[in-house]
Design a protein around this motif. Structure first.
Motif, mmCIF file in Angstrom:
data_model
loop_
_atom_site.group_PDB
_atom_site.id
_atom_site.type_symbol
_atom_site.label_atom_id
_atom_site.label_comp_id
_atom_site.label_asym_id
_atom_site.label_seq_id
_atom_site.Cartn_x
_atom_site.Cartn_y
_atom_site.Cartn_z
ATOM 1 N N UNK A 97 11.537 -6.276 -12.475
ATOM 2 C CA UNK A 97 10.698 -5.128 -12.776
ATOM 3 C C UNK A 97 10.205 -4.454 -11.506
ATOM 4 N N UNK A 98 9.782 -3.206 -11.671
ATOM 5 C CA UNK A 98 9.081 -2.508 -10.605
ATOM 6 C C UNK A 98 7.954 -1.692 -11.211
ATOM 7 N N UNK A 99 6.938 -1.453 -10.401
ATOM 8 C CA UNK A 99 5.791 -0.649 -10.815
ATOM 9 C C UNK A 99 5.541 0.443 -9.779
ATOM 10 N N UNK A 100 5.101 1.582 -10.274
ATOM 11 C CA UNK A 100 4.777 2.717 -9.425
ATOM 12 C C UNK A 100 3.437 3.283 -9.891
ATOM 13 N N UNK A 101 2.575 3.598 -8.926
ATOM 14 C CA UNK A 101 1.313 4.254 -9.244
ATOM 15 C C UNK A 101 1.575 5.691 -9.699
ATOM 16 N N UNK A 102 0.792 6.126 -10.685
ATOM 17 C CA UNK A 102 0.910 7.502 -11.166
ATOM 18 C C UNK A 102 -0.491 8.093 -11.278
ATOM 19 N N UNK A 103 -0.567 9.397 -11.138
ATOM 20 C CA UNK A 103 -1.832 10.095 -11.315
ATOM 21 C C UNK A 103 -2.008 10.387 -12.804
ATOM 22 N N UNK B 80 0.831 -1.201 0.000
ATOM 23 C CA UNK B 80 0.000 0.000 0.000
ATOM 24 C C UNK B 80 0.863 1.248 0.000
ATOM 25 N N UNK B 81 0.344 2.345 -0.513
ATOM 26 C CA UNK B 81 1.087 3.592 -0.647
ATOM 27 C C UNK B 81 1.627 4.084 0.694
ATOM 28 N N UNK B 82 0.823 4.073 1.735
ATOM 29 C CA UNK B 82 1.254 4.537 3.054
ATOM 30 C C UNK B 82 1.531 3.329 3.936
ATOM 31 N N UNK C 252 14.412 -0.585 -4.005
ATOM 32 C CA UNK C 252 13.338 -0.955 -4.924
ATOM 33 C C UNK C 252 12.084 -1.331 -4.132
ATOM 34 N N UNK C 253 12.267 -2.119 -3.084
ATOM 35 C CA UNK C 253 11.155 -2.546 -2.249
ATOM 36 C C UNK C 253 10.499 -1.366 -1.525
ATOM 37 N N UNK C 254 11.301 -0.398 -1.123
ATOM 38 C CA UNK C 254 10.799 0.754 -0.364
ATOM 39 C C UNK C 254 10.109 1.785 -1.252
ATOM 40 N N UNK C 255 10.681 2.074 -2.418
ATOM 41 C CA UNK C 255 10.194 3.180 -3.235
ATOM 42 C C UNK C 255 9.182 2.790 -4.311
ATOM 43 N N UNK C 256 9.058 1.502 -4.605
ATOM 44 C CA UNK C 256 8.083 1.096 -5.610
ATOM 45 C C UNK C 256 6.816 0.582 -4.924
ATOM 46 N N UNK C 257 5.739 0.528 -5.691
ATOM 47 C CA UNK C 257 4.498 -0.035 -5.158
ATOM 48 C C UNK C 257 4.484 -1.551 -5.286
ATOM 49 N N UNK C 258 5.105 -2.048 -6.350
ATOM 50 C CA UNK C 258 5.234 -3.498 -6.564
ATOM 51 C C UNK C 258 6.539 -3.739 -7.299
ATOM 52 N N UNK C 259 7.100 -4.895 -7.076
ATOM 53 C CA UNK C 259 8.263 -5.299 -7.850
ATOM 54 C C UNK C 259 8.297 -6.808 -7.878
#
Length: 175
Positions: free
Chosen positions: A167-173, A12-14, A148-155
């Protein structure tokens, strides 16, 4: 647990656990975004959003990958400088792992965007799996996957018939 075939690591984001790991987002030191042209050695038609860009497996390629990432996220996708800064750092970590630990001659970089997400992949011919190690305050190496684990939403890591994609994924607006 990292390094499982086709395993992703959602968060989760937070995530309060991130603070317990000693690195909440507000304490991450900013990394300057790379400046200047990508490289004359790189094919000028190389476009990591259209397909995989192949780069030589040497330390200098991390700079090329960082500049490509910053250019795509800031100029092509118009994402925030902070998101680009984090993605540049994470790409650098994945490329560093591919260069240091695989013995490959080349690796591939690909960037994907879908509604609400970006995904960045680094592919190499090694089937050796990366491992998320516990990080101590005084450690001078081994922090790449922790970041990677800390700054991404999924990897995660997808094993391929010949090699793997980390790979890693990050949520974007989306605008």
């Amino acid at each position: 647990m990292a390094g499982l075939d086709e395993m992703e690591h959602p968060r989760p984001r937070n995530d309060p656990a991130a603070a317990d790991r000693g690195m909440p987002g507000s304490e991450v030191e900013p990394v300057p975004l790379p400046r200047g042209p990508v490289s004359t050695a790189l094919d000028p038609a190389a476009e990591p959003t259209l397909g995989e860009v192949r780069l030589p497996s040497r330390p200098q390629s991390a700079g090329i990958a960082r500049r490509l990432t910053a250019a795509v996220l800031l100029k092509q996708w118009s994402l925030t400088p902070q998101l680009a800064e984090h993605a540049v750092l994470l790409v650098s970590e994945l490329v560093g792992n591919a260069v240091r630990h695989t013995g490959a001659r080349t690796f591939g970089l690909r960037m994907l965007r879908r509604r609400g997400w970006i995904r960045i992949e680094v592919r190499d011919p090694s089937r050796g799996l990366p491992c998320l190690m516990p990080v101590q305050e005084m450690d001078v190496s081994g922090r790449g996957l922790f970041l990677v684990d800390t700054l991404s939403d999924r990897w995660g890591v997808d094993l391929l018939p010949r090699g793997k994609t980390t790979w890693f994924e990050v949520r974007v607006a989306d605008r």
